[in-house]
Design a protein around this motif. Structure first.
Motif, short mmCIF file in Angstrom:
data_model
loop_
_atom_site.label_atom_id
_atom_site.label_comp_id
_atom_site.label_asym_id
_atom_site.label_seq_id
_atom_site.Cartn_x
_atom_site.Cartn_y
_atom_site.Cartn_z
N GLY A 53 -5.80 -47.74 20.26
CA GLY A 53 -6.57 -47.93 19.03
C GLY A 53 -5.87 -47.39 17.80
N LYS A 54 -4.69 -46.84 17.97
CA LYS A 54 -3.87 -46.36 16.86
C LYS A 54 -2.41 -46.48 17.29
CE LYS A 54 -4.11 -41.54 18.37
NZ LYS A 54 -4.32 -40.13 17.95
N LEU A 55 -1.50 -46.24 16.34
CA LEU A 55 -0.09 -46.42 16.64
C LEU A 55 0.65 -45.11 16.45
CD1 LEU A 55 1.68 -48.74 17.59
CD2 LEU A 55 2.21 -49.27 15.22
N ASP A 56 0.79 -44.38 17.55
CA ASP A 56 1.57 -43.14 17.55
C ASP A 56 2.96 -43.43 18.09
OD1 ASP A 56 -0.61 -41.79 16.63
OD2 ASP A 56 -1.17 -40.93 18.56
N CYS A 57 3.99 -43.00 17.37
CA CYS A 57 5.36 -43.22 17.83
C CYS A 57 5.56 -42.49 19.15
CB CYS A 57 6.36 -42.72 16.80
SG CYS A 57 8.08 -42.79 17.38
N PRO A 58 6.00 -43.18 20.21
CA PRO A 58 6.21 -42.54 21.51
C PRO A 58 7.29 -41.47 21.51
CG PRO A 58 6.06 -44.92 21.75
CD PRO A 58 6.19 -44.64 20.28
N ILE A 59 8.15 -41.46 20.48
CA ILE A 59 9.24 -40.49 20.44
C ILE A 59 8.87 -39.25 19.63
CG2 ILE A 59 11.61 -40.08 19.64
CD1 ILE A 59 12.25 -42.96 20.32
N CYS A 60 8.46 -39.44 18.37
CA CYS A 60 8.18 -38.29 17.51
C CYS A 60 6.68 -37.99 17.39
CB CYS A 60 8.79 -38.50 16.12
SG CYS A 60 8.04 -39.86 15.18
N ARG A 61 5.83 -38.87 17.96
CA ARG A 61 4.37 -38.71 17.99
C ARG A 61 3.74 -38.83 16.62
NH1 ARG A 61 3.73 -40.42 22.42
NH2 ARG A 61 1.53 -39.93 22.11
N ARG A 62 4.46 -39.29 15.63
CA ARG A 62 3.89 -39.49 14.30
C ARG A 62 2.95 -40.69 14.32
NH1 ARG A 62 7.46 -41.07 8.91
NH2 ARG A 62 5.73 -41.85 7.64
#
Length: 232
Positions: A53-62
């Motif tokens: 339901g949201k877009l968190d970067c899998p690498i930096c978690r931003r």
């Protein structure tokens, strides 16, 4: 033979270190850049957004804002997509294996290469190709010159892609400030200097290749140091 092995090793390292999506662990499919500048496949990001339901970067978690139009509207990583395509063409043998003329499909295509059409032409089809309004602006190269340029400077024989916003203009410039490939018209509209710094795409691509080579050198040095410490 040694040079051939070095080339294969170099290409394998580029493939492994720069063309693999961190989500699916496969080659990028329609590579997209997140605002944090990390790159992933468009289908992978779509699944991630749908699941969380949201877009968190899998690498930096931003947490990244999703633009209007969804994941498809995120900035394309043109360099990665082009590299993936070149690797695919190399593996398929598409670039040079076809010997038939792409125009008449009867004669041998041993005269010239049309860069924009991505096909070989015989002498009979090359003449009208140079004269017809729809194709007379295309770049035609003698086949031997094309093969040499392809091995020494592949960016010089790559067809220019049209701008999404201005389809009649090719993507000829790279906005260093925005990390985006743009057309000439956009350099005076929404990417104006001096706020934005521009480079020709070919110049930027050469710099990108140099950066890749430097990174691979560092990887090789680090790998050598690890191996030496393990054997010590």
């Amino acid at each position: 033979m040694a040079e051939g092995n070095d080339e294969r090793s170099f290409l394998a390292k580029i493939d492994e270190n720069f063309l693999i999506c961190g989500i699916c662990s496969d080659r990028y499919r329609s590579a997209k850049c997140l605002p944090c500048l990390h790159t992933f496949c468009e289908p992978c990001l779509s699944q991630l957004l749908k699941k969380a339901g949201k877009l968190d970067c899998p690498i930096c978690r931003r947490t990244c804002a999703v633009p209007n139009g969804g994941v498809a509207a995120l900035q394309n990583n043109f360099f990665v997509n082009d590299l993936v395509e070149q690797f695919r063409l190399r593996e398929d043998g598409k670039n040079e294996e076809s010997t038939k003329c792409g125009g008449c499909e009867e004669n041998e295509g041993d005269e010239v290469r049309c860069i924009e059409c991505d096909m070989n032409l015989c002498s009979t089809c090359a003449r009208p190709h140079r004269r017809v309004p729809a194709t007379r602006s295309h770049r035609l190269m003698p086949l031997n010159e094309y093969k040499e340029a392809k091995s020494t400077d592949p960016t010089s024989v790559t067809a220019q892609k049209p701008c999404d916003k201005h389809p009649s203009h090719p993507l000829a410039y790279f906005c260093v400030t925005c990390d985006e490939v743009i057309c000439l018209e956009r350099t005076v509209i929404d990417h104006r200097a001096p706020e934005h710094k521009h480079q020709y795409v070919k110049e930027s691509a050469k710099n990108y290749v140099k950066d890749l080579q430097n990174l691979l050198t560092k990887f090789a040095e680090k790998e050598r140091d690890v191996n030496e410490s393990n054997t010590a």
